[in-house]
Motif scaffolding. Structure first.
Motif, short mmCIF file in Angstrom:
data_model
loop_
_atom_site.label_atom_id
_atom_site.label_comp_id
_atom_site.label_asym_id
_atom_site.label_seq_id
_atom_site.Cartn_x
_atom_site.Cartn_y
_atom_site.Cartn_z
N GLU A 422 0.82 -1.21 0.00
CA GLU A 422 0.00 0.00 0.00
C GLU A 422 0.86 1.27 0.00
OE1 GLU A 422 -3.29 0.18 -0.26
OE2 GLU A 422 -3.48 -2.01 -0.37
N LEU A 425 0.54 2.36 -3.55
CA LEU A 425 -0.78 2.37 -4.18
C LEU A 425 -1.60 3.52 -3.63
CD1 LEU A 425 -1.57 -1.47 -3.97
CD2 LEU A 425 -0.94 -0.19 -6.03
N ASN A 426 -2.30 4.23 -4.51
CA ASN A 426 -3.18 5.30 -4.03
C ASN A 426 -4.53 4.74 -3.63
OD1 ASN A 426 -4.66 4.88 -6.39
ND2 ASN A 426 -3.79 6.66 -7.46
N ASP A 427 -5.44 5.60 -3.26
CA ASP A 427 -6.75 5.16 -2.77
C ASP A 427 -7.55 4.43 -3.84
OD1 ASP A 427 -6.16 6.28 -0.33
OD2 ASP A 427 -7.15 8.20 -0.76
N SER A 428 -7.21 4.64 -5.10
CA SER A 428 -7.91 3.97 -6.20
C SER A 428 -7.23 2.66 -6.62
CB SER A 428 -8.00 4.91 -7.42
OG SER A 428 -8.68 6.11 -7.08
N GLY A 429 -6.19 2.28 -5.89
CA GLY A 429 -5.47 1.05 -6.23
C GLY A 429 -4.50 1.21 -7.37
N GLU A 430 -4.18 2.43 -7.76
CA GLU A 430 -3.24 2.69 -8.86
C GLU A 430 -1.83 2.85 -8.29
OE1 GLU A 430 -6.26 5.27 -11.71
OE2 GLU A 430 -5.17 6.26 -10.09
#
Length: 503
Positions: A422, A425-430
């Motif tokens: 994590e 990874l950003n909040d959008s899973g990117e």
């Protein structure tokens, strides 16, 4: 009887000489300490004299020493190896300011007799900041680009080695316990060999295996007691003793590399450039001017540096990767799920897949962050008297870049002290990469093989997880995630249980 008395007398005389030498050494150190204590200094704060002496005689494998120093004295502090001053820079902002805003001032390498003995100031890694280093680095970067770094040509070489490594594990070690280090080392080394030497080797080739063994020994010698002794007391180079193994090892490696250079000279075919050596020899012929540094000595040291740096860091990172996958089987499973969805099982991974695999990409970066194979980077020195963050640092002062502090800095990471993809990874899973991700350092001395290492890590890692499952064999205790420091931060030796993935 007289002979015995004579021998005894000689032994007593030698013992008295040794005793006197020790007394003189201790006296010198005490006088030095008193002078240092009374001399006003604009250097950063640091450890007491006796703590510094204790550091010299220890091999701190867990970096606890540096963690303690940083915690006590802050992001710019000092330790001594007897009379050799060492500045430690920690924290992202401090290191960024040194390597970017003061890039030239911190771009030097140690001006020490040990380097004169080993490299004569040539090559790329240990060469001093100047015209020769700039020419070698610029030429190497150009040749790598011309050979297709970041493009299909390099990708095919890595895919070939990744396929060979995976098939070897499947055919010879499926269902067994295996130490992955020799196999991974051979695979990664072959990528460098194909670029620099123009050929790959069978993993059992005698010259190849001896070269790998010698480089592994060179790494261990570079972090041992005797290399420190040679730094502090250069005169011992001329004396017999265990430290001579450092120079014997270097000579043995250079003899093998010289043989490859000789073969290239004998088999060259005009403008047909097969590899790095051919390209360098051609450039030597073109540049005959007096101020050119395209010389035999630089060629030899460049090959040495490329082989060492191009093999050890990537190999160690991949070993950390397998260890973390065994420690976190849920993460391994999630990586394999993404690999199946994007690539499947029928074709080899390629670099174009990386953009569509944010989780695998995040895991690889997290392995680099936690594995952190060069926690103190390569030693820098100041190229001139430098005013930095309120302190005056004299020219040729040794500087250690505490990259470990940056890669675990609490202000820079969501989960600084645990293995967690994590972090990338950003909040959008990117996938995203924080600015503080600097395992390859930054500035003019940043690793020139960064692009190649990134290609290798993605293709090797995805190829292995695509076809195989890696399990921790000891069900009674978890994997040991504490590393050991041998210039690179490496996992302790381990064995892995290899299984073919079910379709």
């Amino acid at each position: 009887m007289e002979t015995t008395d004579l021998v005894s007398g000689v032994a007593v005389f030698e013992w008295l000489n040794l005793k006197m030498l020790l007394i003189l050494l201790l006296g010198f150190l005490l006088v030095y300490y008193l002078i240092q204590a009374r001399t006003p200094s604009q250097l950063p704060p640091g450890l007491s004299f006796w703590s510094q002496c204790g550091y010299f005689f220890t091999r701190d494998k867990n970096l606890l020493h540096f963690k303690m120093v940083v915690k006590t004295y802050g992001n710019i502090c000092r330790v001594n190896m007897f009379w050799v001053k060492v500045i430690i820079l920690s924290g992202f902002q401090t290191i960024q300011e040194a390597l970017i805003q003061h890039s030239k001032e911190f771009a030097g390498r140690p001006n020490m007799r040990i380097n004169d003995f080993l490299t004569k100031g040539q090559g790329i890694i240990s060469a001093p900041y100047g015209k020769s280093w700039k020419q070698q680095r610029r030429f190497t970067v150009t040749i790598f680009r011309n050979f297709g770094l970041g493009k299909i040509a390099f990708e095919v070489k890595i895919q070939e080695e990744a396929r060979y490594l995976t098939e070897t594990l499947k055919s010879k070690f499926e269902g067994q316990l295996v130490d992955p280090k020799p196999l991974i080392t051979a695979a990664v080394s072959n990528v460098i060999c194909s670029i620099v030497l123009g050929q790959r080797f069978h993993h059992d080739d005698k010259t190849f295996t001896r070269l790998i063994k010698l480089f592994d020994e060179a790494l261990q010698l570079s972090s041992g007691f005797w290399i420190k002794a040679c730094v502090v007391l250069p005169a011992i180079y001329y004396l017999p003793g265990p430290h001579q193994r450092i120079f014997e090892n270097r000579a043995a490696i250079e003899a093998i590399l010289q043989d490859f250079i000789r073969q290239h000279r004998e088999t060259r075919n005009g403008e047909n450039i097969r590899d790095f050596i051919d390209a360098y020899l051609l450039e030597m012929e073109k540049k005959q001017e007096a101020d050119s540094f395209m010389l035999d000595g630089n060629l030899l040291c460049n090959i040495y540096d490329l082989f060492l740096a191009g093999t050890e860091t990537t190999t160690t990172t991949l070993r950390w990767g397998l260890l973390y996958m065994m420690a976190y089987p849920d993460i391994q499973e999630r990586c394999q799920k993404e690999i199946d969805e994007v690539i499947g099982r029928s074709r080899a991974p390629c670099l174009e897949d990386r953009a569509r695999m944010p989780f695998v990409n995040a895991v690889i970066h997290e392995i680099q962050r936690c594995g952190n194979v060069l926690p103190l980077s390569v030693v820098h020195t100041t190229t001139q008297d430098t005013r930095f963050m309120g302190y005056t640092i004299k020219k040729d002062t040794l500087v250690l870049l505490n990259l470990w502090s940056v890669l675990t800095e609490e202000r820079q990471w969501k989960h600084p002290h645990q293995f967690n993809p994590e972090n990338f990874l950003n909040d959008s899973g990117e996938f995203f990469k924080p600015d503080a991700f600097i395992p390859f350092s930054m500035g003019p001395r940043a690793c020139l093989g960064e692009k190649l290492a990134k290609m290798e890590l993605f293709l090797f890692f995805t190829s292995l997880l695509q076809q195989l499952e890696f399990g921790w064999p000891d069900k009674t205790s978890p994997p040991n995630l504490e590393g050991m420091y041998q210039i690179v931060w490496a996992p302790h030796p381990y064995k892995v249980e290899v299984k073919c993935r079910e379709h």
